[in-house]
Design a protein around this motif. Structure first.
Motif, short mmCIF file in Angstrom:
data_model
loop_
_atom_site.label_atom_id
_atom_site.label_comp_id
_atom_site.label_asym_id
_atom_site.label_seq_id
_atom_site.Cartn_x
_atom_site.Cartn_y
_atom_site.Cartn_z
N GLU A 49 0.81 -1.22 0.00
CA GLU A 49 0.00 0.00 0.00
C GLU A 49 0.84 1.27 0.00
OE1 GLU A 49 -2.49 -0.38 3.41
OE2 GLU A 49 -3.66 -2.04 2.58
N SER A 50 2.01 1.22 0.62
CA SER A 50 2.88 2.40 0.64
C SER A 50 4.34 1.96 0.51
CB SER A 50 2.69 3.20 1.93
OG SER A 50 3.08 2.44 3.06
N LEU A 108 0.59 5.11 -2.11
CA LEU A 108 1.48 6.20 -1.74
C LEU A 108 2.93 5.81 -1.94
CD1 LEU A 108 2.07 8.97 -0.36
CD2 LEU A 108 1.99 7.76 1.83
N VAL A 109 3.69 6.71 -2.59
CA VAL A 109 5.14 6.52 -2.75
C VAL A 109 5.84 7.78 -2.24
CG1 VAL A 109 7.05 6.21 -4.37
CG2 VAL A 109 4.89 5.00 -4.75
N LYS A 110 6.85 7.59 -1.39
CA LYS A 110 7.70 8.68 -0.92
C LYS A 110 9.11 8.47 -1.46
CE LYS A 110 5.16 9.35 3.42
NZ LYS A 110 5.27 9.39 4.91
N MET A 111 9.68 9.51 -2.05
CA MET A 111 11.04 9.44 -2.58
C MET A 111 11.92 10.35 -1.73
SD MET A 111 10.18 9.38 -6.69
CE MET A 111 11.86 8.89 -7.16
N GLU A 112 12.73 9.75 -0.88
CA GLU A 112 13.58 10.51 0.03
C GLU A 112 14.93 10.82 -0.62
OE1 GLU A 112 13.84 8.69 3.83
OE2 GLU A 112 11.70 8.92 4.26
N TYR A 170 12.47 9.32 -14.57
CA TYR A 170 12.02 8.16 -15.33
C TYR A 170 11.26 7.18 -14.44
CZ TYR A 170 12.26 3.92 -18.20
OH TYR A 170 11.94 2.79 -18.91
N VAL A 171 11.76 6.96 -13.21
CA VAL A 171 11.08 6.07 -12.27
C VAL A 171 9.70 6.63 -11.92
CG1 VAL A 171 11.12 5.17 -9.91
CG2 VAL A 171 13.18 5.08 -11.31
N VAL A 172 9.62 7.94 -11.71
CA VAL A 172 8.33 8.57 -11.43
C VAL A 172 7.35 8.29 -12.56
CG1 VAL A 172 7.14 10.78 -11.14
CG2 VAL A 172 9.30 10.37 -9.96
N GLY A 173 7.82 8.39 -13.81
CA GLY A 173 6.96 8.12 -14.95
C GLY A 173 6.45 6.69 -14.97
N LEU A 174 7.33 5.72 -14.64
CA LEU A 174 6.91 4.32 -14.59
C LEU A 174 5.87 4.09 -13.50
CD1 LEU A 174 10.31 2.40 -15.04
CD2 LEU A 174 8.40 2.46 -16.65
N LEU A 175 6.08 4.69 -12.34
CA LEU A 175 5.14 4.52 -11.23
C LEU A 175 3.76 5.08 -11.59
CD1 LEU A 175 7.46 5.50 -8.23
CD2 LEU A 175 6.64 3.21 -8.80
N LYS A 176 3.75 6.24 -12.24
CA LYS A 176 2.47 6.83 -12.65
C LYS A 176 1.81 5.99 -13.74
CE LYS A 176 3.44 11.64 -11.41
NZ LYS A 176 3.58 13.03 -11.90
N LYS A 177 2.60 5.42 -14.61
CA LYS A 177 2.05 4.62 -15.71
C LYS A 177 1.35 3.37 -15.22
CE LYS A 177 3.49 2.12 -19.90
NZ LYS A 177 4.64 1.81 -20.79
N TYR A 178 1.97 2.68 -14.23
CA TYR A 178 1.44 1.40 -13.78
C TYR A 178 0.67 1.47 -12.46
CZ TYR A 178 4.32 -0.72 -17.41
OH TYR A 178 4.87 -1.08 -18.63
N GLY A 179 0.57 2.67 -11.89
CA GLY A 179 -0.11 2.81 -10.61
C GLY A 179 -1.62 2.86 -10.77
N LEU A 180 -2.26 1.72 -10.68
CA LEU A 180 -3.71 1.63 -10.91
C LEU A 180 -4.48 2.43 -9.87
CD1 LEU A 180 -4.04 -2.19 -11.74
CD2 LEU A 180 -3.83 -0.25 -13.33
N LEU A 182 -2.70 4.45 -7.51
CA LEU A 182 -1.72 5.36 -6.92
C LEU A 182 -2.32 6.75 -6.76
CD1 LEU A 182 1.24 5.60 -5.99
CD2 LEU A 182 1.81 6.34 -8.33
N GLU A 183 -2.27 7.27 -5.52
CA GLU A 183 -2.87 8.57 -5.22
C GLU A 183 -1.86 9.70 -5.32
OE1 GLU A 183 -4.62 8.06 -1.41
OE2 GLU A 183 -6.17 6.68 -2.11
N LYS A 184 -0.64 9.48 -4.83
CA LYS A 184 0.36 10.54 -4.95
C LYS A 184 1.77 10.02 -4.73
CE LYS A 184 -0.32 12.25 -0.20
NZ LYS A 184 -0.64 13.45 0.62
N ILE A 185 2.69 10.75 -5.32
CA ILE A 185 4.13 10.51 -5.13
C ILE A 185 4.69 11.78 -4.48
CG2 ILE A 185 6.34 10.00 -6.21
CD1 ILE A 185 4.78 8.77 -8.54
#
Length: 485
Positions: free
Chosen positions: A405-406, A439-443, A453-463, A465-468
């Motif tokens: 979930e996160s 939820l994804v947090k990038m520290e 590029y990773v952000v783009g992949l997460l948004k593409k496949y995040g069915l 996904l509410e926020k990064i």
């Protein structure tokens, strides 16, 4: 002058409980000197609930004295301070940092201080000795160097001590044939900087844990020479284990029986055999090895992680997941090839012990099966870089965590392992399986190309996904606020 008087009056007006709280943060020798501040402070230090004696800070105040002279003077000062302190005054914590030497007089001093703290119903003992003070080893005037103090656990029988922290010393266990011995007060035990190279140390630690019948927290950190450790503790809830890097590991083992265990941490804790018995309460795990990326390290890591598939919260390094992907692809064609690679490496490193090593440290096949998964995992902290090698690890871990979930992506390294991956692995597209991730947090976010590029992949496949959320890397002393990507 008016400002000074105003400040003095303000301090004088503070309740005694607040003054004692402030003084408890000072070294006790400094707190005693505050008795000259004002009449109200004259005997205030008598009631400080925390005693803190630090020889490093004291020695810096008397630089003209030799190490031996400073130690003797400091020992006498501690003893005089304790003698002047009323015995009825409450004591919550006793903290000691002392450059111990194995003289009769010094040993007698230290024993008396510890027994004073115990008899004063101290709740916490924090004891640091010898070279674990992280200072350069110094010889006394007569050439004598430091030696280990031996803490006697008999002192804790029927005591009020709940928390014990030992650094840089040995210990002895209470012995009695007349009746079973228990240390009932202790709920948290920290052992730092121990050398387990002594013949019976593993066994003594196992016995010690069993004597502490109400132990809930155990930390064994920065130890060396560990062989076969067995931890049996019905009430233990949190366990932290870390060791200094061992040169050999395939004949080492750790066995844990802790039905109440909720959280476990393995830091550089390389073992040939991990056994977790009845850890049904386990919900959180942290596994962090070094970055050597050798095959026997991977065997340790994979066999350990395979035992943690039921946890809800996991912290792990992404580089091992990337190596997992490489090995999994190989195992899908021929699993035996994985262990052949390990055997070849072992044989090359230790030709004299081939019979002993054969079959000792092999990767469990179940971790590479299609059905292996972290079925209960809800929260993941992934220590990662953002190279193509790391993307494979991210893909692998998401595939195994369908209920996630996160997730926290914590930037911690840059790998240079892309060249060890086969072309077939590198050329196939990356697919992120994340049906439940919200939820994804990038520290330590820097906004570089690979991260975007990773952000783009997460948004593409995040069915779902509410926020990064990005937490920018600190630049100098400046720390920018987080923002949503």
């Amino acid at each position: 002058m008016e400002t000074s008087n105003s400040i003095s009056a303000t301090i004088e007006d503070l309740p005694e409980s607040i003054l004692l709280h402030i003084l408890s943060f000072l070294p006790t020798t400094t707190a005693v000197q505050t008795s000259a501040v004002a009449p109200k402070w004259r005997n205030l230090w008598h009631s400080i609930p925390v005693l803190h004696f630090n020889i490093r800070k004291f020695h810096s105040c008397v630089p003209d004295r030799s190490a031996a002279a400073a130690r003797q003077f400091f020992a006498e000062l501690i003893s005089q301070t304790l003698l002047r302190r009323p015995r009825h005054s409450p004591l919550r914590k006793f903290r000691l940092k002392f450059d111990y030497r194995n003289y009769d007089s010094i040993r007698s001093y230290v024993n008396s201080w510890i027994r004073y703290a115990v008899s004063s119903r101290a709740v916490e003992l924090d004891l640091t000795f010898g070279l674990y003070l992280s200072v350069k080893a110094e010889e006394d005037d007569d050439g004598e160097t430091s030696a280990d103090y031996c803490f006697d656990f008999s002192d804790l029988i029927n005591s009020s001590v709940k928390v014990l922290k030992l650094r840089g010393c040995k210990f002895s266990l209470p012995r009695s044939r007349a009746f079973p011995i228990k240390i009932e007060s202790l709920t948290a035990l920290y052992l730092f900087g121990f050398d387990f190279g002594f013949v019976s140390m593993d066994m003594d630690v196992s016995k010690l844990v069993s004597l502490c019948v109400n132990l809930e927290f155990l930390c064994i950190e920065d130890v060396s020479g560990l062989n076969n450790l067995k931890i049996v503790s019905p009430k233990l809830k949190e366990l932290k284990l870390s060791i200094s890097r061992q040169t050999t590991l395939w004949d080492k083992s750790v066995e844990i029986f802790a039905p109440s265990l909720q959280s476990i941490s393995f830091i550089w804790f390389y073992m040939g055999n991990y056994v977790l018995k009845d850890v049904s309460s386990l919900i959180e795990a942290h596994v962090e090895f070094d970055s050597r990326e050798e095959l026997e390290d991977f065997a340790c890591w994979s066999n350990l992680v395979s035992l943690l598939s039921g946890v809800e919260n996991l912290t792990v390094q992404n580089m091992w997941m990337s190596r997992f992907t490489q090995m999994a692809e190989l195992a899908s064609d021929n699993f035996e090839e994985v262990n052949k690679m390990l055997e070849v490496q072992f044989d090359a490193e230790s030709e004299d012990n081939q019979e002993e090593l054969h079959g000792k440290l092999l990767v469990e096949e179940e971790i590479f099966s299609e059905t292996f998964a972290f079925n209960n995992l809800r929260h993941l902290v992934l220590l990662t870089g953002y190279t193509e090698y790391d993307l494979l690890g991210l893909e692998a871990v998401l595939k195994a965590c369908s209920m996630l979930e996160s997730m926290v992506l914590e930037y911690s390294y840059e790998t240079d392992f892309d060249d060890i991956l086969g072309e077939e692995i590198m050329e196939r597209p990356i697919v992120m399986h994340m049906p439940s991730l919200r939820l994804v947090k990038m520290e330590k976010y820097r906004g570089v190309k690979n991260e975007v590029y990773v952000v783009g992949l997460l948004k593409k496949y995040g069915l779902v996904l509410e926020k990064i959320v990005a937490y920018p890397a600190k630049v100098g002393e400046t720390l920018s606020p987080p923002f949503v990507l």
